[in-house]
Motif scaffolding. Structure first.
Motif, PDB file in Angstrom:
ATOM      1  N   UNK A  57     -55.013  76.702   5.707  1.00 28.38           N
ATOM      2  CA  UNK A  57     -54.078  75.974   6.584  1.00 28.38           C
ATOM      3  C   UNK A  57     -53.467  76.861   7.668  1.00 28.38           C
ATOM      4  N   UNK A  58     -53.604  76.405   8.914  1.00 28.05           N
ATOM      5  CA  UNK A  58     -53.053  77.110  10.069  1.00 28.05           C
ATOM      6  C   UNK A  58     -52.488  76.105  11.051  1.00 28.05           C
ATOM      7  N   UNK A  59     -51.626  76.601  11.914  1.00 23.09           N
ATOM      8  CA  UNK A  59     -51.139  75.858  13.061  1.00 23.09           C
ATOM      9  C   UNK A  59     -51.928  76.338  14.263  1.00 23.09           C
ATOM     10  N   UNK A  60     -52.501  75.430  15.018  1.00 16.69           N
ATOM     11  CA  UNK A  60     -53.188  75.764  16.261  1.00 16.69           C
ATOM     12  C   UNK A  60     -52.180  75.577  17.378  1.00 16.69           C
ATOM     13  N   UNK A  61     -51.899  76.646  18.116  1.00 13.22           N
ATOM     14  CA  UNK A  61     -50.862  76.642  19.136  1.00 13.22           C
ATOM     15  C   UNK A  61     -51.488  76.962  20.490  1.00 13.22           C
ATOM     16  N   UNK A  62     -51.253  76.104  21.465  1.00 16.14           N
ATOM     17  CA  UNK A  62     -51.716  76.347  22.828  1.00 16.14           C
ATOM     18  C   UNK A  62     -50.523  76.785  23.659  1.00 16.14           C
ATOM     19  N   UNK A  88     -49.131  78.824  27.513  1.00 17.59           N
ATOM     20  CA  UNK A  88     -49.411  79.210  28.897  1.00 17.59           C
ATOM     21  C   UNK A  88     -48.392  80.274  29.289  1.00 17.59           C
ATOM     22  N   UNK A  89     -48.906  81.356  29.896  1.00 18.59           N
ATOM     23  CA  UNK A  89     -48.041  82.411  30.423  1.00 18.59           C
ATOM     24  C   UNK A  89     -48.715  82.959  31.666  1.00 18.59           C
ATOM     25  N   UNK A  90     -47.970  83.015  32.748  1.00 25.01           N
ATOM     26  CA  UNK A  90     -48.508  83.493  34.022  1.00 25.01           C
ATOM     27  C   UNK A  90     -49.786  82.744  34.399  1.00 25.01           C
ATOM     28  N   UNK A  91     -49.770  81.461  34.205  1.00 28.51           N
ATOM     29  CA  UNK A  91     -50.881  80.567  34.539  1.00 28.51           C
ATOM     30  C   UNK A  91     -52.137  80.834  33.712  1.00 28.51           C
ATOM     31  N   UNK A  92     -52.021  81.555  32.608  1.00 26.34           N
ATOM     32  CA  UNK A  92     -53.152  81.810  31.720  1.00 26.34           C
ATOM     33  C   UNK A  92     -52.920  81.101  30.402  1.00 26.34           C
ATOM     34  N   UNK A  93     -53.924  80.332  29.989  1.00 20.75           N
ATOM     35  CA  UNK A  93     -53.828  79.604  28.723  1.00 20.75           C
ATOM     36  C   UNK A  93     -54.334  80.490  27.590  1.00 20.75           C
ATOM     37  N   UNK A  94     -53.664  80.383  26.452  1.00 24.59           N
ATOM     38  CA  UNK A  94     -54.082  81.099  25.245  1.00 24.59           C
ATOM     39  C   UNK A  94     -54.030  80.142  24.082  1.00 24.59           C
ATOM     40  N   UNK A  95     -55.022  80.265  23.213  1.00 22.51           N
ATOM     41  CA  UNK A  95     -55.045  79.509  21.970  1.00 22.51           C
ATOM     42  C   UNK A  95     -54.808  80.495  20.833  1.00 22.51           C
ATOM     43  N   UNK A  96     -53.781  80.220  20.057  1.00 23.43           N
ATOM     44  CA  UNK A  96     -53.414  81.085  18.947  1.00 23.43           C
ATOM     45  C   UNK A  96     -53.412  80.288  17.657  1.00 23.43           C
ATOM     46  N   UNK A  97     -53.532  80.991  16.541  1.00 22.55           N
ATOM     47  CA  UNK A  97     -53.356  80.342  15.248  1.00 22.55           C
ATOM     48  C   UNK A  97     -52.219  81.047  14.524  1.00 22.55           C
ATOM     49  N   UNK A  98     -51.473  80.255  13.775  1.00 24.90           N
ATOM     50  CA  UNK A  98     -50.377  80.788  12.976  1.00 24.90           C
ATOM     51  C   UNK A  98     -50.634  80.358  11.542  1.00 24.90           C
TER      52      UNK A  98
END
Length: 188
Positions: free
Chosen positions: A147-152, A154-164
């Motif tokens: 089980x993870x959280x998928x987090x999208x 945006x910083x400085x117009x750059x998208x990042x996909x992270x998992x927690x």
């Protein structure tokens, strides 16, 4: 004109300082209550945290996902009644639609519900851990494997996909999508 300059200045200052509030475009209301609110609140609408709180107030339970879509917040909540609910909120976090998800009879939903209820980290906590200096645009629970959280973000117009990790809270870079331009439109 002065008001627009002030609002633009406040929004720019918020972006420059790298605040943790979710920055979203919105329209300003001309009601007396809206005018008396702080300029930053009036120009950005509801934060992810405020929208999540409003969704959970409308449907007590556990937040499964929340994202900003076309100027609205869309939230899925596993209600205390055991049913999946879809909650739509306007840009300011006011509930404008709420209904039981008609597609909640999938057997996988029971496993997802169990994993979600057993998560030690909530959606809002996952957003805070993943993006202390970024804008969170989406948080979604994935209980398929671990089980993870998928987090999208945006910083400085750059998208990042992270998992927690839903238990430890550990943040990692999400694996890159390997869809090669597939837009899920093959069900013609």
């Amino acid at each position: 004109m002065k008001r627009n300059i002030v609002i633009a200045s406040v929004a720019a200052a918020a972006l420059v300082t790298g605040g943790t509030a979710v920055a979203v475009a919105g329209t300003q209301s001309s009601s007396p209550a809206a005018r008396s609110a702080s300029p930053a609140a009036a120009s950005t609408g509801a934060s992810l945290t405020q929208a999540a709180d409003a969704a959970l107030k409308a449907v007590p339970g556990t937040l499964d996902s929340i994202d900003r879509d076309h100027g609205r917040w869309e939230a899925d909540v596993l209600g205390k009644d055991g049913k999946w609910h879809e909650v739509t909120l306007d840009a300011n976090g006011k509930v404008i639609d709420q209904r039981v998800d008609p597609d909640d009879s999938d057997p996988e939903d029971a496993a997802e519900a169990k994993a979600l209820r057993n998560a030690d980290v909530s959606a809002v906590e996952a957003a805070r851990k993943a993006a202390p200096q970024s804008t969170v645009t989406s948080v979604e629970f994935d209980g398929d494997h671990s089980p993870v959280w998928e987090v999208e973000t945006v910083k400085n117009h750059k998208e990042r996909d992270l998992t927690v990790d839903a238990h430890s809270g550990k943040v990692t870079q999400a694996p890159a999508d390997d869809d090669h331009g597939d837009d899920d439109s093959d069900d013609d």
